[in-house]
Design a protein around this motif. Structure first.
Motif, mmCIF file in Angstrom:
data_model
loop_
_atom_site.group_PDB
_atom_site.id
_atom_site.type_symbol
_atom_site.label_atom_id
_atom_site.label_comp_id
_atom_site.label_asym_id
_atom_site.label_seq_id
_atom_site.Cartn_x
_atom_site.Cartn_y
_atom_site.Cartn_z
ATOM 1 N N ASP A 77 0.865 -1.182 0.000
ATOM 2 C CA ASP A 77 0.000 0.000 0.000
ATOM 3 C C ASP A 77 0.903 1.234 0.000
ATOM 4 O OD1 ASP A 77 -1.730 2.113 0.515
ATOM 5 O OD2 ASP A 77 -2.836 1.079 2.089
ATOM 6 N N TYR A 78 0.899 1.979 -1.114
ATOM 7 C CA TYR A 78 1.787 3.130 -1.234
ATOM 8 C C TYR A 78 1.192 4.423 -0.673
ATOM 9 C CZ TYR A 78 4.904 0.357 -4.160
ATOM 10 O OH TYR A 78 5.795 -0.577 -4.618
ATOM 11 N N GLY A 79 -0.011 4.370 -0.183
ATOM 12 C CA GLY A 79 -0.589 5.574 0.404
ATOM 13 C C GLY A 79 -0.566 6.734 -0.565
ATOM 14 N N ASP A 80 0.050 7.843 -0.149
ATOM 15 C CA ASP A 80 0.088 9.041 -0.990
ATOM 16 C C ASP A 80 1.337 9.134 -1.864
ATOM 17 O OD1 ASP A 80 2.010 9.517 0.919
ATOM 18 O OD2 ASP A 80 1.192 11.445 1.600
ATOM 19 N N LEU A 81 2.091 8.044 -1.982
ATOM 20 C CA LEU A 81 3.280 8.036 -2.852
ATOM 21 C C LEU A 81 2.825 7.754 -4.280
ATOM 22 C CD1 LEU A 81 5.719 5.960 -0.586
ATOM 23 C CD2 LEU A 81 5.543 8.453 -0.760
ATOM 24 N N ASP A 82 2.543 8.807 -5.008
ATOM 25 C CA ASP A 82 1.902 8.666 -6.312
ATOM 26 C C ASP A 82 2.728 7.860 -7.313
ATOM 27 O OD1 ASP A 82 -0.278 10.080 -5.465
ATOM 28 O OD2 ASP A 82 0.372 11.991 -6.315
ATOM 29 N N TYR A 83 4.040 8.102 -7.356
ATOM 30 C CA TYR A 83 4.830 7.483 -8.425
ATOM 31 C C TYR A 83 4.844 5.957 -8.324
ATOM 32 C CZ TYR A 83 8.206 7.153 -12.178
ATOM 33 O OH TYR A 83 8.808 6.856 -13.376
ATOM 34 N N PRO A 84 5.201 5.365 -7.179
ATOM 35 C CA PRO A 84 5.145 3.896 -7.107
ATOM 36 C C PRO A 84 3.719 3.370 -7.126
ATOM 37 C CG PRO A 84 5.739 4.806 -4.975
ATOM 38 C CD PRO A 84 5.777 5.947 -5.953
ATOM 39 N N ALA A 85 2.761 4.161 -6.622
ATOM 40 C CA ALA A 85 1.363 3.713 -6.640
ATOM 41 C C ALA A 85 0.863 3.511 -8.058
ATOM 42 C CB ALA A 85 0.480 4.717 -5.907
ATOM 43 N N LYS A 86 1.429 4.246 -9.003
ATOM 44 C CA LYS A 86 1.048 4.106 -10.406
ATOM 45 C C LYS A 86 1.887 3.053 -11.135
ATOM 46 C CE LYS A 86 -0.518 8.903 -10.769
ATOM 47 N NZ LYS A 86 -0.231 10.248 -11.354
ATOM 48 N N GLY A 87 2.786 2.391 -10.395
ATOM 49 C CA GLY A 87 3.545 1.295 -10.986
ATOM 50 C C GLY A 87 4.986 1.607 -11.314
ATOM 51 N N GLY A 88 5.597 2.599 -10.656
ATOM 52 C CA GLY A 88 6.969 2.979 -10.979
ATOM 53 C C GLY A 88 8.046 2.341 -10.130
ATOM 54 N N ARG A 89 7.658 1.470 -9.172
ATOM 55 C CA ARG A 89 8.635 0.891 -8.244
ATOM 56 C C ARG A 89 9.755 0.152 -8.949
ATOM 57 N NH1 ARG A 89 12.201 -1.127 -6.367
ATOM 58 N NH2 ARG A 89 12.539 -2.150 -4.357
ATOM 59 N N TRP A 90 9.473 -0.471 -10.068
ATOM 60 C CA TRP A 90 10.465 -1.309 -10.758
ATOM 61 C C TRP A 90 11.665 -0.514 -11.256
ATOM 62 C CZ3 TRP A 90 11.513 -0.362 -15.954
ATOM 63 C CH2 TRP A 90 10.613 0.459 -16.638
ATOM 64 N N GLN A 91 11.494 0.794 -11.439
ATOM 65 C CA GLN A 91 12.584 1.583 -12.016
ATOM 66 C C GLN A 91 13.751 1.786 -11.056
ATOM 67 O OE1 GLN A 91 10.302 4.977 -13.597
ATOM 68 N NE2 GLN A 91 10.591 4.084 -15.634
ATOM 69 N N ALA A 92 13.560 1.458 -9.788
ATOM 70 C CA ALA A 92 14.651 1.529 -8.823
ATOM 71 C C ALA A 92 15.476 0.248 -8.792
ATOM 72 C CB ALA A 92 14.099 1.814 -7.430
ATOM 73 N N GLN A 93 15.059 -0.780 -9.550
ATOM 74 C CA GLN A 93 15.761 -2.067 -9.539
ATOM 75 C C GLN A 93 16.735 -2.117 -10.714
ATOM 76 O OE1 GLN A 93 15.429 -4.455 -7.001
ATOM 77 N NE2 GLN A 93 17.390 -4.806 -8.013
ATOM 78 N N LEU A 94 18.006 -1.920 -10.413
ATOM 79 C CA LEU A 94 19.004 -1.778 -11.477
ATOM 80 C C LEU A 94 19.094 -3.000 -12.379
ATOM 81 C CD1 LEU A 94 21.961 -3.409 -10.913
ATOM 82 C CD2 LEU A 94 22.045 -1.785 -9.039
ATOM 83 N N HIS A 95 18.830 -4.196 -11.839
ATOM 84 C CA HIS A 95 18.946 -5.416 -12.640
ATOM 85 C C HIS A 95 17.980 -5.393 -13.822
ATOM 86 C CE1 HIS A 95 20.439 -6.343 -8.630
ATOM 87 N NE2 HIS A 95 21.126 -7.343 -9.133
ATOM 88 N N ILE A 96 16.825 -4.756 -13.650
ATOM 89 C CA ILE A 96 15.836 -4.729 -14.732
ATOM 90 C C ILE A 96 16.397 -3.979 -15.929
ATOM 91 C CG2 ILE A 96 13.560 -3.847 -15.385
ATOM 92 C CD1 ILE A 96 12.607 -4.469 -12.562
ATOM 93 N N TYR A 97 17.146 -2.938 -15.667
ATOM 94 C CA TYR A 97 17.769 -2.175 -16.742
ATOM 95 C C TYR A 97 19.042 -2.843 -17.249
ATOM 96 C CZ TYR A 97 14.744 1.919 -16.036
ATOM 97 O OH TYR A 97 13.670 2.770 -15.983
ATOM 98 N N ARG A 98 19.916 -3.217 -16.318
ATOM 99 C CA ARG A 98 21.281 -3.585 -16.694
ATOM 100 C C ARG A 98 21.498 -5.075 -16.904
ATOM 101 N NH1 ARG A 98 24.923 -0.959 -12.168
ATOM 102 N NH2 ARG A 98 26.356 -2.405 -13.177
ATOM 103 N N LEU A 99 20.735 -5.917 -16.225
ATOM 104 C CA LEU A 99 21.025 -7.353 -16.227
ATOM 105 C C LEU A 99 19.733 -8.144 -16.402
ATOM 106 C CD1 LEU A 99 23.401 -7.120 -13.162
ATOM 107 C CD2 LEU A 99 24.154 -7.667 -15.489
#
Length: 560
Positions: free
Chosen positions: A463-485
């Motif tokens: 539950d992201y509460g008022d954290l709009d960016y991850p609430a809309k599905g942006g959490r994955w962008q902090a995971q470097l492996h998704i980009y790099r590996l």
């Protein structure tokens, strides 16, 4: 005589030196004489060791200071040269695989190494060389972007790694503000992050098409050198986590919510695992190094002596600082046989977990340094992560040295809960990537919606509460492996299933578990993932019920 990191100066290769060295190798191989073939193979191994040592040092120096113009320029040079080095390496492998007597080749090189080479030659063609260089450039751009973050929290300016103490404080409002600062950075860079990933996905899909694959997924598995399982087995493992681990973690989080008296659990609450406050390290960098020396000495003469070699030789870089890339990793210099540990200490329990994790990688590389041939020095990453995560658990009996006074039992409980909670997240990352590369034309909005859908499946409590960016599905962008590996992340979950079996074994017989672990490290990359798992007496994650004993023991230990 102690080898010192500062004394490493591997020669800088050029296109001309690579061409000349490999021309001589091919000449000797073509001659047909046994002595010249032996000379060619020895020269090839030596050439690859020199190149890999130089490349490792270049990329390490960039990670140590991403803002350094000289380090960035040398990294760009290395990234441009890498496809040329791969071209030469694949050319020799093709030559060797053309041996008319396959039985003789297997007898000479070993069946596993031959399987690896057969896979490797399908992942490269000179036609994709420009794309590989561009892929490396985009990945470096992502690393630099995240390393550039400067966040103001509670009157302090920190980078993303330095945010951790604020994310774990017992003060709920501070945790909330820390997460607001974190996601404000990602929201401010949303367009750039979406654009980077879109270019990476398109680039990888086009490379796969050029090489004759229907999508990037089979190429991604081959680049990870997975010779003994595929997406179907991985999907079955994800289903095991969904069935057995997700309900357990959900129960733990409901219990925590009740203990804390919260009306609901928010995303910024999840990192506070211990109601009394997550146990902290016993002290700062220098004290932890002193205590680690004692701990590894207690665990055995081989491990203790090795850590002294690392520390005395300067093969550790553990302090967080501005401009330093985030995260932690272990690299190595195969000309010397000594690995290097990179991390970012931030004063939280992660300092201990990351340090023991990377130490596991390093010890494995040290134990297998004398195996014949560079292909065998590291296992594939799925097996390599058993070595790292396994040591995290095997150091448990010595945690009184590493954490603040009186907190060892609390640390062990926290580490177990965090490990269990990681499994749903880890398989979510993997599932996301499979969906992405099955539909490379998916829009940025579609990718965010996909992540949120999968997050609700594997982490229904989030539950992201008022954290709009991850609430809309942006959490994955902090995971470097998704980009790099791409497709790497599942390796952590597969390995954790095995590492926790070492935890079970150590609870019954710590000395025997350590002997089995050390023997596994010594095998390096001499066998495939499932064969290495079997050799250590562990149950394969792909076996039905592989997580059963681990979950049952965890329920007992955690008094659920």
């Amino acid at each position: 005589m102690t080898l010192h990191f500062a004394d490493l100066h591997p020669p800088r290769p050029t296109r001309q030196t690579l061409e000349a060295a490999h021309a001589a190798i091919h000449t000797d191989l073509a001659a047909g004489a046994a002595d010249r073939r032996g000379t060619a193979l020895a020269r090839w191994d030596e050439e690859r060791r020199r190149y890999e040592s130089w490349s490792a040092l270049v990329h390490l120096r960039f990670s140590q200071d991403t803002a350094n113009a000289e380090a960035r320029a040398e990294r760009d040079y290395a990234d441009a040269l890498a496809p040329e080095a791969t071209r030469h390496e694949v050319s020799v492998k093709r030559h060797l695989l053309d041996h008319p007597d396959r039985a003789a080749l297997i007898a000479e090189q070993g069946a596993h190494r031959v399987r690896l080479w057969e896979m490797d030659i399908t992942t490269f063609d000179p036609a994709i060389a420009p794309a590989l260089e561009e892929e490396a450039r985009l990945c470096a751009e992502y690393t630099e972007l995240l390393a550039s973050a400067r966040l103001d929290v509670e009157g302090t300016r920190v980078n993303l790694s330095g945010l951790a103490p604020f994310q774990e404080t017992r003060d709920r409002d501070v945790r909330h503000r820390a997460e607001q600062a974190r996601w404000a950075f990602f929201a401010a860079n949303a367009e750039r992050l979406d654009g980077l990933y879109d270019r990476l996905v398109t680039l990888r899909h086009d490379m796969a098409a050029t090489l004759g694959f229907a999508s990037y997924t089979p190429l991604g598995y081959r680049r990870m050198r997975r010779v003994d399982y595929g997406p179907e087995q991985v999907a079955a493992f994800r289903a095991q986590v969904l069935e057995h681990v997700v309900p357990l973690v959900h129960r733990l989080l409901r219990q925590r919510t009740a203990e804390q008296g919260w009306d609901r659990l928010y995303a910024w609450d999840e990192s506070l695992i211990d109601p009394a406050g997550n146990p902290r390290p016993a002290g700062a960098h220098d004290l932890l190094i002193e205590r680690a020396t004692m701990m590894f000495d207690r665990m055995g003469p081989a491990l203790g002596a090795f850590f002294r070699t690392m520390n005395d030789g300067g093969f550790l870089d553990l302090r967080n600082r501005d401009g330093k890339a985030g995260g932690g990793f272990c690299t190595s210099f195969p000309t010397e046989g000594v690995p290097f540990i990179f991390a970012n200490f931030n004063g939280t329990h992660h300092d201990i977990a990351v340090f023991t994790h990377e130490m596991g990688h390093a010890f494995q590389n040290w134990q297998s340094r004398d195996l014949p041939g560079i292909d065998l020095l590291w296992p594939t990453m799925d097996a390599a992560e058993i070595n790292s995560m396994g040591l995290e658990f095997l150091t448990w009996p010595h945690m009184e040295l590493m954490v603040e006074e009186g907190a060892a039992d609390r640390y062990r409980r926290m580490h177990l809960i965090a490990s269990l909670a990681f499994l749903p997240y880890g398989v979510c990352v993997d599932h996301f990537q499979h969906e992405i590369y099955a539909d490379p034309a998916m829009s940025a909005e579609g990718r965010h919606a996909l992540w949120r859908r999968l997050e609700r499946l594997y982490m229904p409590w989030r539950d992201y509460g008022d954290l709009d960016y991850p609430a809309k599905g942006g959490r994955w962008q902090a995971q470097l492996h998704i980009y790099r590996l791409p497709f790497y992340y599942i390796d952590y979950t597969l390995a954790l299933c095995c590492a926790m079996q070492f935890w079970l074994a150590a609870r019954r017989d710590a000395d025997d578990a350590m002997r089995r672990y050390t023997a596994l490290c010594g095998q390096g990359g001499s066998a495939s993932f499932t064969d290495l798992v079997a050799s250590a007496g562990l149950v394969s994650p792909f076996s039905p019920g592989a997580l059963h004993d681990v979950v049952r023991e965890a329920e007992t230990v955690l008094a659920l």
